[in-house]
Design a protein around this motif. Sequence first.
Motif, short mmCIF file in Angstrom:
data_model
loop_
_atom_site.label_atom_id
_atom_site.label_comp_id
_atom_site.label_asym_id
_atom_site.label_seq_id
_atom_site.Cartn_x
_atom_site.Cartn_y
_atom_site.Cartn_z
N PRO A 31 64.27 35.40 -76.78
CA PRO A 31 64.38 33.93 -76.76
C PRO A 31 63.26 33.26 -75.98
O PRO A 31 62.77 32.20 -76.37
N ALA A 32 62.83 33.89 -74.87
CA ALA A 32 61.74 33.30 -74.08
C ALA A 32 60.44 33.30 -74.88
O ALA A 32 59.66 32.34 -74.81
N VAL A 33 60.21 34.35 -75.64
CA VAL A 33 59.01 34.42 -76.47
C VAL A 33 59.08 33.36 -77.57
O VAL A 33 58.09 32.67 -77.86
N THR A 34 60.24 33.21 -78.19
CA THR A 34 60.41 32.21 -79.24
C THR A 34 60.14 30.81 -78.69
O THR A 34 59.47 29.99 -79.34
N ARG A 35 60.65 30.51 -77.50
CA ARG A 35 60.41 29.20 -76.89
C ARG A 35 58.93 28.98 -76.60
O ARG A 35 58.40 27.88 -76.80
N ALA A 36 58.25 30.02 -76.14
CA ALA A 36 56.83 29.89 -75.84
C ALA A 36 56.01 29.59 -77.09
O ALA A 36 55.13 28.72 -77.07
#
Length: 302
Positions: A31-36
Amino acid sequence: MDRLYLMTVYVAVAEEQGFAAGARKLGMSPPAVTRAIAALEERLGVKLLDRTTRHVRVTEAGQRYLDDARRIIAEVDEADDAVAGINAAPRGHLSVTAPVLFGRLFVIPGIVEYLARYPAMDVSTVFVDRVTNLLEEGIDVGIRIGELPDSSLRAIPVGRVRRMIVAAPSYLARHGAPRTPQELEQHTIVASSGSSVPPDWRFQHGGSVQSLRIKPRLGVNNNDSAIEAVRGGFGIARLLSYQAASLLDAGELVALLEDYATPAVPIHIVHRDSRQGSTRIRSFVDLMAERLRTDPRLHPVR
């Protein structure tokens, strides 16, 4: 979010062709990668990635941004190295490319010595019998055999090798040895090439150079396969002197048409040039250059 952070996440996702794989590479949550990535695309106002249920592919704009992001990240790393000091021990990751057999015979021993000398380093290799694009493929150092085209890469000469025509004694016992390059047309040819275009073999005799368009009966995409075919007595191949040396010494192969040999071709270590240089790259290049320049297999007499 920090731009360099977003670039780093984007490069990982693009190179791994997936959000989950990119997250694993960076030690982040998906999820953190997707947000970035969403934040980066919103900041830029362009779509960088095409997403499907199974794959992630860069768009045309995404490929241009990927090339620039790799360059910027590399320059930041190099700036960090420069600030840390020229005498600081290298740490981090290094990627190296070379032809398959050359990598196994010469580069791996150098990498082992390098890793023993610098415990804070780790190395990955890309050994392929084709010319890689260091910038596009994110590779730090390459070994190139042959004349170099003009490029922005820094090149350090470290040796030279000859092209040789060879066959096994069993093949020559059945078919005889060619006495001139033209007689190769009556023989079975094994050719290694990364191109679908039939290769030309060049010869030199009495000051004149001639080129022969060969018609291989067996075409392979790597040198190891060509070597195995000729060792088994299938036909005649063109190899580099370092590839054939041990087999010639053991009597498993015989050199042919030596009076028609062309001059030796150079070997270079190549890497992307920069103002500061990188401790990681500089230390590896220095070590490999010393090893290759003193290896007699890479300095044929003729």
